[in-house]
Design a protein around this motif. Sequence first.
Motif, mmCIF file in Angstrom:
data_model
loop_
_atom_site.group_PDB
_atom_site.id
_atom_site.type_symbol
_atom_site.label_atom_id
_atom_site.label_comp_id
_atom_site.label_asym_id
_atom_site.label_seq_id
_atom_site.Cartn_x
_atom_site.Cartn_y
_atom_site.Cartn_z
ATOM 1 N N ASP A 78 0.828 -1.212 0.000
ATOM 2 C CA ASP A 78 0.000 0.000 0.000
ATOM 3 C C ASP A 78 0.856 1.253 0.000
ATOM 4 O OD1 ASP A 78 -2.063 -1.995 1.646
ATOM 5 O OD2 ASP A 78 -3.049 -0.461 0.410
ATOM 6 N N TYR A 79 0.421 2.241 -0.783
ATOM 7 C CA TYR A 79 1.037 3.563 -0.691
ATOM 8 C C TYR A 79 0.281 4.341 0.380
ATOM 9 C CZ TYR A 79 2.747 8.193 -1.707
ATOM 10 O OH TYR A 79 3.324 9.441 -1.586
ATOM 11 N N LEU A 80 0.984 4.678 1.474
ATOM 12 C CA LEU A 80 0.368 5.458 2.559
ATOM 13 C C LEU A 80 1.221 6.703 2.816
ATOM 14 C CD1 LEU A 80 -0.494 2.539 5.044
ATOM 15 C CD2 LEU A 80 -2.101 3.762 3.578
ATOM 16 N N GLY A 81 1.445 7.469 1.749
ATOM 17 C CA GLY A 81 2.217 8.694 1.902
ATOM 18 C C GLY A 81 3.712 8.452 1.865
ATOM 19 N N ALA A 82 4.457 9.552 2.036
ATOM 20 C CA ALA A 82 5.909 9.515 1.881
ATOM 21 C C ALA A 82 6.585 8.586 2.884
ATOM 22 C CB ALA A 82 6.472 10.924 2.000
ATOM 23 N N GLU A 83 5.933 8.370 4.042
ATOM 24 C CA GLU A 83 6.565 7.609 5.117
ATOM 25 C C GLU A 83 6.388 6.099 5.003
ATOM 26 O OE1 GLU A 83 8.513 9.154 7.328
ATOM 27 O OE2 GLU A 83 8.019 10.930 6.125
ATOM 28 N N TYR A 84 5.366 5.676 4.279
ATOM 29 C CA TYR A 84 5.061 4.231 4.251
ATOM 30 C C TYR A 84 4.591 3.834 2.868
ATOM 31 C CZ TYR A 84 3.865 -0.219 6.494
ATOM 32 O OH TYR A 84 3.836 -1.536 6.877
ATOM 33 N N ASN A 85 5.468 3.251 2.096
ATOM 34 C CA ASN A 85 5.140 2.922 0.703
ATOM 35 C C ASN A 85 6.164 1.907 0.163
ATOM 36 O OD1 ASN A 85 7.454 4.330 -0.576
ATOM 37 N ND2 ASN A 85 6.521 6.137 0.371
ATOM 38 N N PRO A 86 5.967 1.441 -1.074
ATOM 39 C CA PRO A 86 6.878 0.403 -1.593
ATOM 40 C C PRO A 86 8.363 0.781 -1.570
ATOM 41 C CG PRO A 86 4.968 0.646 -3.042
ATOM 42 C CD PRO A 86 4.876 1.753 -2.035
ATOM 43 N N SER A 87 8.657 2.081 -1.597
ATOM 44 C CA SER A 87 10.076 2.484 -1.616
ATOM 45 C C SER A 87 10.686 2.559 -0.216
ATOM 46 C CB SER A 87 10.239 3.847 -2.308
ATOM 47 O OG SER A 87 9.901 4.881 -1.416
ATOM 48 N N SER A 88 9.858 2.366 0.825
ATOM 49 C CA SER A 88 10.376 2.440 2.200
ATOM 50 C C SER A 88 11.454 1.379 2.396
ATOM 51 C CB SER A 88 9.255 2.176 3.212
ATOM 52 O OG SER A 88 8.220 3.108 3.058
ATOM 53 N N PRO A 89 12.535 1.727 3.144
ATOM 54 C CA PRO A 89 13.621 0.771 3.363
ATOM 55 C C PRO A 89 13.115 -0.572 3.878
ATOM 56 C CG PRO A 89 14.228 2.934 4.206
ATOM 57 C CD PRO A 89 12.810 3.043 3.726
ATOM 58 N N PHE A 90 12.086 -0.548 4.721
ATOM 59 C CA PHE A 90 11.535 -1.805 5.259
ATOM 60 C C PHE A 90 11.153 -2.767 4.127
ATOM 61 C CE2 PHE A 90 7.746 -4.296 6.511
ATOM 62 C CZ PHE A 90 8.333 -5.091 7.487
ATOM 63 N N PHE A 91 10.444 -2.260 3.110
ATOM 64 C CA PHE A 91 10.010 -3.128 2.006
ATOM 65 C C PHE A 91 11.145 -3.405 1.011
ATOM 66 C CE2 PHE A 91 5.809 -1.342 3.290
ATOM 67 C CZ PHE A 91 5.261 -2.544 3.704
ATOM 68 N N GLN A 92 12.025 -2.408 0.847
ATOM 69 C CA GLN A 92 13.134 -2.605 -0.099
ATOM 70 C C GLN A 92 14.121 -3.656 0.400
ATOM 71 O OE1 GLN A 92 13.616 -1.255 -3.298
ATOM 72 N NE2 GLN A 92 11.466 -0.762 -2.980
ATOM 73 N N GLU A 93 14.231 -3.762 1.727
ATOM 74 C CA GLU A 93 15.216 -4.705 2.278
ATOM 75 C C GLU A 93 14.685 -6.135 2.415
ATOM 76 O OE1 GLU A 93 16.450 -2.556 5.777
ATOM 77 O OE2 GLU A 93 17.359 -0.987 4.515
ATOM 78 N N LEU A 94 13.395 -6.321 2.224
ATOM 79 C CA LEU A 94 12.847 -7.691 2.291
ATOM 80 C C LEU A 94 13.319 -8.486 1.078
ATOM 81 C CD1 LEU A 94 9.101 -7.054 3.278
ATOM 82 C CD2 LEU A 94 10.908 -7.939 4.757
ATOM 83 N N PRO A 95 13.561 -9.807 1.268
ATOM 84 C CA PRO A 95 14.017 -10.622 0.125
ATOM 85 C C PRO A 95 12.859 -10.976 -0.816
ATOM 86 C CG PRO A 95 13.830 -11.970 2.100
ATOM 87 C CD PRO A 95 13.471 -10.571 2.520
ATOM 88 N N LEU A 96 12.398 -9.979 -1.557
ATOM 89 C CA LEU A 96 11.269 -10.169 -2.477
ATOM 90 C C LEU A 96 11.775 -10.220 -3.913
ATOM 91 C CD1 LEU A 96 8.877 -7.494 -0.900
ATOM 92 C CD2 LEU A 96 8.621 -9.983 -0.726
ATOM 93 N N ASP A 97 11.052 -10.937 -4.774
ATOM 94 C CA ASP A 97 11.394 -10.959 -6.195
ATOM 95 C C ASP A 97 10.778 -9.763 -6.921
ATOM 96 O OD1 ASP A 97 12.792 -13.451 -6.108
ATOM 97 O OD2 ASP A 97 10.844 -14.456 -5.924
ATOM 98 N N TYR A 98 9.662 -9.269 -6.401
ATOM 99 C CA TYR A 98 9.018 -8.109 -7.032
ATOM 100 C C TYR A 98 8.032 -7.467 -6.052
ATOM 101 C CZ TYR A 98 4.811 -10.933 -7.689
ATOM 102 O OH TYR A 98 3.704 -11.705 -7.472
ATOM 103 N N ARG A 99 7.656 -6.238 -6.364
ATOM 104 C CA ARG A 99 6.740 -5.487 -5.509
ATOM 105 C C ARG A 99 5.642 -4.862 -6.371
ATOM 106 N NH1 ARG A 99 11.776 -5.439 -4.323
ATOM 107 N NH2 ARG A 99 12.472 -5.824 -2.188
ATOM 108 N N ILE A 100 4.396 -4.919 -5.877
ATOM 109 C CA ILE A 100 3.283 -4.250 -6.552
ATOM 110 C C ILE A 100 2.975 -2.988 -5.738
ATOM 111 C CG2 ILE A 100 0.893 -4.432 -7.353
ATOM 112 C CD1 ILE A 100 1.096 -7.474 -7.106
ATOM 113 N N GLY A 101 2.806 -1.868 -6.416
ATOM 114 C CA GLY A 101 2.405 -0.632 -5.736
ATOM 115 C C GLY A 101 0.912 -0.408 -5.943
ATOM 116 N N SER A 102 0.160 -0.336 -4.835
ATOM 117 C CA SER A 102 -1.296 -0.172 -4.948
ATOM 118 C C SER A 102 -1.807 0.912 -4.008
ATOM 119 C CB SER A 102 -2.022 -1.477 -4.606
ATOM 120 O OG SER A 102 -1.824 -2.449 -5.603
#
Length: 280
Positions: free
Chosen positions: A83-107
């Motif tokens: 989920d995009y929840l503003g500048a503080e919480y979104n797919p680009s947040s370090p928390f999500f970027q550092e997870l071992p994911l193959d891909y991310r969907i932005g919704s």
Amino acid sequence: MDNLTNYHTHSLYCDGSASIEDFVKEAIRQGFSSYGVSSHSPIPFDTCWNMNRGDLPAYLDEVHFIKKKYEGRIEIYCGLEIDYLGAEYNPSSPFFQELPLDYRIGSVHFLKTEEGYVDIDTAPEQFKETVFRYFDGNIRKLVEKYFDTMMQMIDTGGFDFVGHADKVSMNASSFLPGITREHWYKSLIHEYFEFIAQKECMIEINTKAWRSKRLFFPNREHFGLIHKLHIPVVVNADTHHPSLVNDGRFDALKEMLSEGFTHVRQLSGGQWINVEIGSL
Ligand SMILES: [Zn+2]
Ligand SMILES: [Zn+2]
């Protein structure tokens, strides 16, 4: 045909109706070449469809276990619908970027109001209440806020593709039939897809509402514009039940072919590649 893929799928970790493995078995049965698991990401407040943050390690382990178990039969990818929840919480947040994911969907499922985030991907009655309670009964205000939020997310990045790029059209059209044909709406949509093209973003054609409402997200009427702007497209069923892993896919591909699309994006060997749309 070799366009049997789906990278937008849910499971018991969020609001899906079966285990990840049950979905994967059905995808194998139908001859899929690849399949992506993409539960709703944890968010900082409670909902009944987002994953609990504490379940994330088990989710990652389970997808990686299934990936190994079915290796050689199907390519399994580990994703999240974030989920995009503003500048503080979104797919680009370090928390999500550092997870071992193959891909991310932005919704975008929530819009920010003076009382906090409000869900706009709801039943029509609740949506109506939201329009009156937070947007002065003015549907245009809500729609403009939605596309503005989408554009903020696209500008922020951190995802592989945009989830259901105009999903608001479904509830907005039930609130005000014909809204998507209004001049201001059309010009907003134009500006929006031009922005997506300029940012070189990939989008999905989401087929979840095809069976029930004859709707794709983005709507069918925008396919020509999307093609003209050379926006890369992946077709996904946003599956919540194993029997629907391939739901609406052929219909979407058929409509895309008639607008001149020749290729779709698929994951192969861990990379997004253009694959020709085969004979249907
Ligand atoms: Zn979604
Ligand atoms: Zn979804």
